[in-house]
Write a protein that holds these residues in place. Structure first.
Motif, mmCIF file in Angstrom:
data_model
loop_
_atom_site.group_PDB
_atom_site.id
_atom_site.type_symbol
_atom_site.label_atom_id
_atom_site.label_comp_id
_atom_site.label_asym_id
_atom_site.label_seq_id
_atom_site.Cartn_x
_atom_site.Cartn_y
_atom_site.Cartn_z
ATOM 1 N N ARG A 52 70.020 0.503 56.313
ATOM 2 C CA ARG A 52 70.946 -0.369 56.466
ATOM 3 C C ARG A 52 70.649 -1.985 56.785
ATOM 4 N N THR A 53 69.784 -1.825 57.744
ATOM 5 C CA THR A 53 69.351 -2.910 58.277
ATOM 6 C C THR A 53 68.187 -3.750 57.218
ATOM 7 N N ALA A 54 67.518 -2.899 56.585
ATOM 8 C CA ALA A 54 66.645 -3.148 55.335
ATOM 9 C C ALA A 54 67.469 -3.700 54.304
ATOM 10 N N LEU A 55 68.514 -3.145 53.878
ATOM 11 C CA LEU A 55 69.337 -3.543 52.718
ATOM 12 C C LEU A 55 70.099 -4.832 53.084
ATOM 13 N N SER A 56 70.281 -5.243 54.279
ATOM 14 C CA SER A 56 71.057 -6.483 54.727
ATOM 15 C C SER A 56 69.904 -7.522 54.685
ATOM 16 N N ILE A 57 68.660 -7.233 55.063
ATOM 17 C CA ILE A 57 67.325 -8.390 55.155
ATOM 18 C C ILE A 57 67.209 -8.641 53.648
ATOM 19 N N ALA A 58 67.135 -7.580 52.798
ATOM 20 C CA ALA A 58 66.718 -7.738 51.355
ATOM 21 C C ALA A 58 67.842 -8.435 50.628
ATOM 22 N N LEU A 59 69.215 -8.161 51.066
ATOM 23 C CA LEU A 59 70.363 -9.152 50.498
ATOM 24 C C LEU A 59 70.112 -10.728 51.114
ATOM 25 N N THR A 60 69.926 -10.753 52.257
ATOM 26 C CA THR A 60 69.798 -11.972 52.910
ATOM 27 C C THR A 60 68.776 -12.727 52.046
ATOM 28 N N ILE A 61 67.632 -12.408 52.092
ATOM 29 C CA ILE A 61 66.530 -12.960 51.225
ATOM 30 C C ILE A 61 66.767 -13.367 49.877
ATOM 31 N N LEU A 90 56.514 -24.721 63.693
ATOM 32 C CA LEU A 90 55.062 -24.333 63.108
ATOM 33 C C LEU A 90 54.707 -22.952 63.112
ATOM 34 N N LEU A 91 54.683 -22.397 64.507
ATOM 35 C CA LEU A 91 54.449 -21.045 64.639
ATOM 36 C C LEU A 91 55.026 -20.070 63.635
ATOM 37 N N ALA A 92 56.373 -20.325 63.640
ATOM 38 C CA ALA A 92 57.026 -19.459 62.503
ATOM 39 C C ALA A 92 56.612 -19.688 61.030
ATOM 40 N N LEU A 93 56.306 -20.990 60.894
ATOM 41 C CA LEU A 93 55.773 -21.099 59.467
ATOM 42 C C LEU A 93 54.698 -20.470 59.136
ATOM 43 N N THR A 94 53.483 -20.620 60.296
ATOM 44 C CA THR A 94 52.409 -19.850 59.858
ATOM 45 C C THR A 94 52.561 -18.247 59.984
ATOM 46 N N LEU A 95 53.301 -17.783 60.827
ATOM 47 C CA LEU A 95 53.330 -16.252 60.775
ATOM 48 C C LEU A 95 54.218 -15.968 59.729
ATOM 49 N N MET A 96 55.064 -16.559 59.185
ATOM 50 C CA MET A 96 55.756 -16.135 57.921
ATOM 51 C C MET A 96 55.038 -16.160 56.573
ATOM 52 N N SER A 97 53.950 -16.988 56.741
ATOM 53 C CA SER A 97 52.814 -17.072 55.793
ATOM 54 C C SER A 97 52.202 -15.721 55.602
ATOM 55 N N MET A 98 52.057 -15.114 56.729
ATOM 56 C CA MET A 98 51.033 -13.874 56.767
ATOM 57 C C MET A 98 52.009 -12.727 56.538
ATOM 58 N N LEU A 99 53.407 -12.710 56.243
ATOM 59 C CA LEU A 99 54.110 -11.490 56.356
ATOM 60 C C LEU A 99 54.449 -11.201 54.733
ATOM 61 N N SER A 100 54.152 -9.920 54.518
ATOM 62 C CA SER A 100 54.570 -9.603 53.429
ATOM 63 C C SER A 100 56.073 -9.196 53.090
ATOM 64 N N ILE A 101 56.817 -9.723 52.668
ATOM 65 C CA ILE A 101 58.301 -9.409 52.537
ATOM 66 C C ILE A 101 58.732 -7.778 52.169
ATOM 67 N N SER A 102 57.900 -7.560 51.043
ATOM 68 C CA SER A 102 58.317 -6.107 50.647
ATOM 69 C C SER A 102 57.572 -5.177 51.710
ATOM 70 N N GLU A 103 56.455 -5.590 52.351
ATOM 71 C CA GLU A 103 56.163 -4.447 53.219
ATOM 72 C C GLU A 103 57.042 -4.376 54.362
ATOM 73 N N PHE A 104 57.646 -5.660 55.070
ATOM 74 C CA PHE A 104 58.331 -5.810 55.945
ATOM 75 C C PHE A 104 59.570 -5.018 55.487
ATOM 76 N N ILE A 105 60.109 -4.915 54.433
ATOM 77 C CA ILE A 105 61.453 -4.346 54.297
ATOM 78 C C ILE A 105 61.200 -2.822 54.371
ATOM 79 N N SER A 106 60.060 -2.417 53.766
ATOM 80 C CA SER A 106 59.507 -1.139 53.423
ATOM 81 C C SER A 106 59.870 -0.487 54.970
ATOM 82 N N TYR A 107 58.819 -1.231 55.578
ATOM 83 C CA TYR A 107 59.000 -0.686 57.306
ATOM 84 C C TYR A 107 60.033 -0.759 58.149
ATOM 85 N N VAL A 108 60.935 -1.599 57.842
ATOM 86 C CA VAL A 108 62.172 -1.464 58.437
ATOM 87 C C VAL A 108 63.179 -0.667 57.683
#
Length: 186
Positions: A118-127, A94-112
């Motif tokens: 390469r890690t950002a590319l891996s995350i984007a492909l995984t998503i 439930l902690l993960a559900l709540t926190l993932m709801s507050m995460l902007s995936i595009s912002e996260f990938i941009s930050y990484v």
């Protein structure tokens, strides 16, 4: 509009929150579970919280049965420990559900991506692969539901449907991952 937090803040909260839940005294754990359930219901919806509990049920059941078997082998049966650890699993989910709801995936990938491209590319492909797999599962369920409709009555039928879906999604996911890997390689 949903609240989005800085990805680093979310990761820090997730790590600290998970450690706190793993170390929490049993007396506080039920309170934490209730608070996390309410928080997830506010951030997402009650329906998402119920779906999370439904998805967690097999995991918790598997944990409980295996823990009970081990306890029986060791001649030290303690259902209280199994219950407390099941609450820990549900709280962390439930902690993960709540926190993932507050995460902007595009912002996260941009930050990484600024630090580790390469890690950002891996995350984007995984998503993208996860989204593709979810879409495939929905479509397969529709097809199998029609084709196996008369067979899917009762527990045995639902089990057969689930096994057919699991097999098909697994095969299609492997093919999809190989195609993406080949495209990246060439």
């Amino acid at each position: 509009s949903r609240t989005c937090l800085n990805p680093i803040v979310l990761i820090a909260i997730a790590c600290l929150g998970s450690v706190a839940l793993l170390q929490a005294r049993p007396a506080y754990l039920l309170t934490a579970l209730a608070v996390l359930t309410a928080s997830a219901a506010v951030v997402r919806s009650i329906r998402d919280v119920l779906s999370t509990y439904v998805l967690l049920a097999p995991l918790i059941l598997l944990y409980s049965v295996s823990a009970l078997v081990i306890q029986l082998v060791l001649s030290a049966v303690d259902p209280y420990t199994i219950l407390i650890n099941s609450c820990r699993i549900a709280s962390i989910a439930l902690l993960a559900l709540t926190l993932m709801s507050m995460l902007s995936i595009s912002e996260f990938i941009s930050y990484v991506g600024k630090r580790f491209p390469r890690t950002a590319l891996s995350i984007a492909l995984t998503i993208k692969l996860l989204q593709s797999t979810a879409t495939t599962l929905v479509k397969l369920h529709e097809v199998y539901g029609v084709n196996l409709g008369s067979i899917c009555d009762g527990v045995k039928g639902k089990f057969l449907l689930a096994m057919a879906l699991a097999r098909a999604v697994t095969y299609l996911s492997i093919v999809n991952a190989l195609e993406v890997s080949e495209a990246l390689y060439t």
